[in-house]
Design an enzyme around this catalytic site. Structure first.
Site, PDB file in Angstrom:
ATOM      1  N   GLY A 190       0.853  -1.186   0.000  1.00 28.99           N
ATOM      2  CA  GLY A 190       0.000   0.000   0.000  1.00 28.99           C
ATOM      3  C   GLY A 190       0.884   1.230   0.000  1.00 28.99           C
ATOM      4  O   GLY A 190       1.675   1.417   0.926  1.00 28.99           O
TER       5      GLY A 190
ATOM      6  N   CYS B 208      -7.169  -6.919   3.214  1.00 26.55           N
ATOM      7  CA  CYS B 208      -7.152  -6.148   1.962  1.00 26.55           C
ATOM      8  C   CYS B 208      -8.475  -6.236   1.205  1.00 26.55           C
ATOM      9  O   CYS B 208      -8.531  -5.977   0.003  1.00 26.55           O
ATOM     10  CB  CYS B 208      -5.995  -6.576   1.070  1.00 26.55           C
ATOM     11  SG  CYS B 208      -4.398  -6.356   1.885  1.00 26.55           S
TER      12      CYS B 208
END
Length: 239
Positions: free
Chosen positions: A152, A181
């Site tokens: 990320g 996620c």
């Protein structure tokens, strides 16, 4: 190694809270706002572990105060961040790496950067004995149907922050309380689980540094060789 290659200073920050890690990377990245040209910007690679924490990215809007309280009651913190990606967990036994790079010293493309990050993790896993680690249509690095590394990132004026969380010897039970996620029907794994032996963060760090220099085509300088603010100094400023 050619001195014309970009130089990256490695900061071994140890274990601390997620808030301390955020403040450390903000401190290191802010010089990009005042340095011109980009070639004067000092690049960093921060290696660290976090105390147990669940984090959500920019696209996560469906976690309520009740959800936050539920996760905090497990003994973890909860943070909303400006990175991409959905909810994930960071904690002891996971190698969290924040590359703070000025992409104009490398290639001025976030797409290239994310792809190169993926290559770096895959190469590190290969060096450690997990050759099947790969990318899929879903974010992160996977071994079969199980994610071994979350990715990320955030970019501002070609300066990167946030990064990757590679499960080394993480207690994977923390992930049972979320949909990691945001991907339904898939699981998580770690280097230790895949190799059926303890793989400490220190061992994985060595492979990652080797992979980083190879894939990003850069030189590394240890923090001990540079005058930098320390993670402890940053942590002491957080109330």
């Amino acid at each position: 190694m050619s001195l014309s290659l970009p130089l990256v200073t490695v900061v071994r920050a140890g274990r601390h809270s997620y808030a301390a890690g955020l403040q450390l990377q903000q401190h290191l990245a802010k010089s990009a706002q005042i340095l011109d040209p980009p070639s004067e910007f000092r690049n960093y690679l921060v290696l660290q572990e976090h105390d147990p924490v669940y984090t959500v990215g920019l696209r996560t809007k469906d976690y309520t105060a009740a959800d936050e309280d539920r996760l905090r009651q497990l003994g973890a913190e909860f943070h909303r961040t400006d990175r991409g990606g959905l909810i994930t967990f960071h904690g002891p036994g996971q190698l969290v790496a924040y590359p703070i790079l000025h992409l104009r010293q490398f290639k001025a493309s976030m797409r290239w950067y994310v792809s190169t990050l993926e290559q770096m993790v895959i190469e590190a896993c290969r060096q450690l004995g997990v050759p099947s680690a790969t990318t899929t249509k879903d974010t992160g690095i996977w071994v079969g149907e199980h994610k071994i590394c979350a990715i990320g990132v955030h970019g501002s004026r070609y300066v990167t922050t946030h990064g990757i969380g590679l499960n080394c010897c993480t207690d994977l039970r923390w992930f049972e309380h979320i949909v990691p996620c945001g991907i339904e029907g898939k699981g998580v794994t770690s280097l230790s689980k895949e190799l059926d032996r303890l793989v400490p963060v220190e061992e994985a760090s060595g492979a990652l540094l080797s992979s980083f220099t190879k894939v990003f085509k850069c030189r590394l300088q240890d923090q001990a060789d540079a005058k930098l603010v320390t993670a402890a100094e940053i942590s002491s400023k957080i109330k």
